[in-house]
Design a protein around this motif. Structure first.
Motif, PDB file in Angstrom:
ATOM      1  N   ALA A  29      31.573  40.825  37.322  1.00 14.99           N
ATOM      2  CA  ALA A  29      32.433  39.492  37.355  1.00 14.99           C
ATOM      3  C   ALA A  29      32.648  38.944  36.050  1.00 14.99           C
ATOM      4  N   ARG A  30      31.515  38.815  35.122  1.00 10.45           N
ATOM      5  CA  ARG A  30      31.995  38.445  33.604  1.00 10.45           C
ATOM      6  C   ARG A  30      32.907  39.206  32.878  1.00 10.45           C
ATOM      7  N   SER A  31      32.992  40.393  33.196  1.00  6.48           N
ATOM      8  CA  SER A  31      33.878  41.115  32.482  1.00  6.48           C
ATOM      9  C   SER A  31      35.633  40.714  32.845  1.00  6.48           C
ATOM     10  N   ILE A  32      35.515  40.770  34.216  1.00 10.96           N
ATOM     11  CA  ILE A  32      36.739  40.233  34.866  1.00 10.96           C
ATOM     12  C   ILE A  32      37.382  38.985  34.393  1.00 10.96           C
ATOM     13  N   VAL A 151      43.868  31.919  40.293  1.00  7.41           N
ATOM     14  CA  VAL A 151      42.845  32.978  40.092  1.00  7.41           C
ATOM     15  C   VAL A 151      42.469  33.893  41.391  1.00  7.41           C
ATOM     16  N   ASP A 152      43.448  33.910  42.224  1.00  7.72           N
ATOM     17  CA  ASP A 152      43.337  34.684  43.462  1.00  7.72           C
ATOM     18  C   ASP A 152      43.139  36.101  43.258  1.00  7.72           C
ATOM     19  N   ALA A 153      43.748  36.705  42.222  1.00  6.83           N
ATOM     20  CA  ALA A 153      44.012  38.089  41.838  1.00  6.83           C
ATOM     21  C   ALA A 153      42.389  38.570  41.348  1.00  6.83           C
ATOM     22  N   ALA A 157      39.451  40.765  42.640  1.00 10.42           N
ATOM     23  CA  ALA A 157      38.922  42.113  42.213  1.00 10.42           C
ATOM     24  C   ALA A 157      37.433  41.842  41.824  1.00 10.42           C
ATOM     25  N   ILE A 158      36.900  40.554  41.617  1.00 13.94           N
ATOM     26  CA  ILE A 158      35.310  40.509  41.582  1.00 13.94           C
ATOM     27  C   ILE A 158      34.895  40.821  42.945  1.00 13.94           C
ATOM     28  N   THR A 163      31.473  44.090  46.562  1.00 14.45           N
ATOM     29  CA  THR A 163      31.384  44.904  47.699  1.00 14.45           C
ATOM     30  C   THR A 163      31.020  46.338  47.468  1.00 14.45           C
ATOM     31  N   VAL A 164      31.637  46.980  46.607  1.00  9.59           N
ATOM     32  CA  VAL A 164      31.345  48.148  46.065  1.00  9.59           C
ATOM     33  C   VAL A 164      29.955  48.345  45.773  1.00  9.59           C
ATOM     34  N   LEU A 165      29.454  47.290  44.834  1.00  9.17           N
ATOM     35  CA  LEU A 165      28.078  47.361  44.424  1.00  9.17           C
ATOM     36  C   LEU A 165      27.087  47.106  45.632  1.00  9.17           C
TER      37      LEU A 165
END
Length: 458
Positions: A29-32, A151-153, A157-158, A163-165
């Motif tokens: 999340a921080r990276s995005i 910031v929807d995009a 992405a976050i 979800t993957v994690l």
């Protein structure tokens, strides 16, 4: 044990996976968020240069045209503010009202303060990303540029990353649970087999053993020790069984010979000896029954109890008479007390043998010219035979050891005995569901109660 072992392994595993997953999710999340901020800073620098040119020329047409095209393509709003804080040019002419936070950012930019990096927040806390940069000309602030993007995009992405994690964490936890259960099964399988083997030995299956080829090395060693112990116990019991079988078998021949001699002697005696001869016959028959019980016990490993209705009052009266002859030379009287008629469904031979062992102990430790009281009490569920002597007795802490094999009190002195009488009586009564209770009366001596389960009320 398996439950505790699973918990011990599983809780740290789940905690580690959740910690790693949480750290990975926060990092993603921080990276995005940092990527979005970097893009905004780049766009903001470009439009700050364009805004400076427009402000110096006093014409906003070129800037607004470029800002409108940028918003159409990327959906990002651009606005320029003059020194008074009013909107001078914008990609969205309808946007004239600023929020409180945006107004504060514009005020700080007009004072010459540049935009600061955004703080890390959770994805569900992200609002529209707005940055304001001052416009400088020869070191002086001539305005400010604001860039505002939805910031929807990045939020999507976050959430995808999270979800993957989460999916990876759940799969890892499931695999960890499976691994922990398999590990617990592997570790505890020898313990389970040991438990099953011990239960089998308790049931009399003395040849029960445990395989030594599975489980951790420490448990394999315990399995080998158990098998060796079970082997030794089997050998000891086999030797005991052989001894009991041989002893009881060898005693039958002299006992039969003795009974035949009694019958032969009876033919030459007059009627005055009739009662003595009958008592001798009864003692012989009783000894024959005891030997038969011992033989059955040696053959099968357990006594086959022959339950029948027994008149305990008569039985006690006869055993008291028999022991009165033995105790008479020392002036000891063995006397029956209690109910006149007590019937109980039990094994006569076992009750007689246990009672003899207790009376023998009482007579042995009674002083000369004393009384041994044998009481009979009836009941529906249990019957009770109580033997009370007036000897030295036992101290309070010694009573609990009285039924241990080969245990003798320090005060027994030169009194003959091996310390087996009460232990044998305890085992005999236990074979028919009874028990032996030992207590020390306040006025001295010892009281031993034979509690006999009445088979008629089972």
């Amino acid at each position: 044990m398996r439950k505790r072992l699973v918990i011990v392994f599983l809780i740290p595993l789940v905690a580690i996976l959740l910690s790693l997953g949480g750290a990975a999710g926060w990092s993603a999340a921080r990276s995005i968020q940092q990527a979005v901020y970097s893009e905004q800073v780049g766009d903001l620098s470009y439009f700050a240069t364009t805004a400076r040119q427009a402000l110096n020329s006093g014409s906003a047409a070129v800037f607004e045209g470029e800002a409108e095209r940028f918003e159409e393509v990327y959906g990002i709003e651009i606005a320029v503010f003059d020194l008074a804080g009013a909107v001078w040019a914008s990609s969205d002419p309808d946007r004239l009202v600023l929020s409180e936070g945006e107004a504060e950012q514009v005020r700080l930019a007009l004072s010459g303060r540049r935009a600061e990096p955004v703080d890390a927040v959770f994805p569900w806390e992200i609002s529209d990303a707005t940055l304001v940069e001052p416009v400088f000309d020869d070191g002086d602030v001539i305005g400010a540029v604001m860039i505002s993007a939805e910031v929807d995009a990045p939020r999507t992405a976050i959430f995808q990353q999270v979800t993957v994690l989460i999916a990876i964490a759940l799969v890892s936890i499931a695999l960890g649970v499976l691994l922990v259960f398999q590990l617990a099964r592997w570790v505890l399988s020898p313990v389970r087999r040991l438990d099953e083997a011990m239960v089998a030995i308790e049931r009399g299956e003395m040849d029960a053993r445990v395989s030594e080829d599975t489980g951790p090395p420490e448990l394999r060693r315990m399995t080998r020790v158990f098998n060796g112990m079970a082997e030794e116990i089997e050998h000891v019991l086999a030797r005991q069984q052989e001894f009991a079988l041989n002893a009881s078998h060898e005693l039958r021949n002299p006992l039969n010979a003795l009974l035949l001699r009694v019958e032969h002697l009876a033919t030459g005696l007059d009627d005055d000896w009739r009662d003595d001869i009958e008592e001798t016959r009864e003692e012989g028959r009783r000894m024959a029954r005891i030997l038969e019980t011992l033989l059955n016990l040696a053959r099968s490993g357990r006594a086959d109890s022959m339950f029948s209705a027994v008149d305990l009052t008569t039985l006690v009266e006869r055993r008291a008479d028999a022991w009165r002859e033995v105790a008479g030379p020392r002036g000891i009287d063995v006397r029956r007390f209690g109910d006149d008629l007590v019937m109980c469904v039990t094994d006569r031979t076992i009750v007689e043998s246990a009672l003899d062992a207790v009376i023998d102990n009482a007579v042995k430790f009674s002083p000369m010219n004393s009384l041994v009281e044998v009481a009979v009490e009836g009941g529906n569920d249990v019957c009770r035979l109580t033997v009370r002597d007036h000897g030295p007795g036992l101290a309070g802490e010694q009573v609990e050891y009285a039924t241990d094999r080969f245990w003798r009190s320090d005060d027994s002195g030169d009194t003959p005995g091996s310390g087996l009488g009460l232990a044998i009586a305890t085992d005999l009564l236990a074979s028919i569901g009874g028990e032996l209770l030992v207590s020390s009366p306040d006025d001295g001596g010892l009281r031993v109660a034979l509690v006999i389960k009445n088979g008629a009320f089972e």
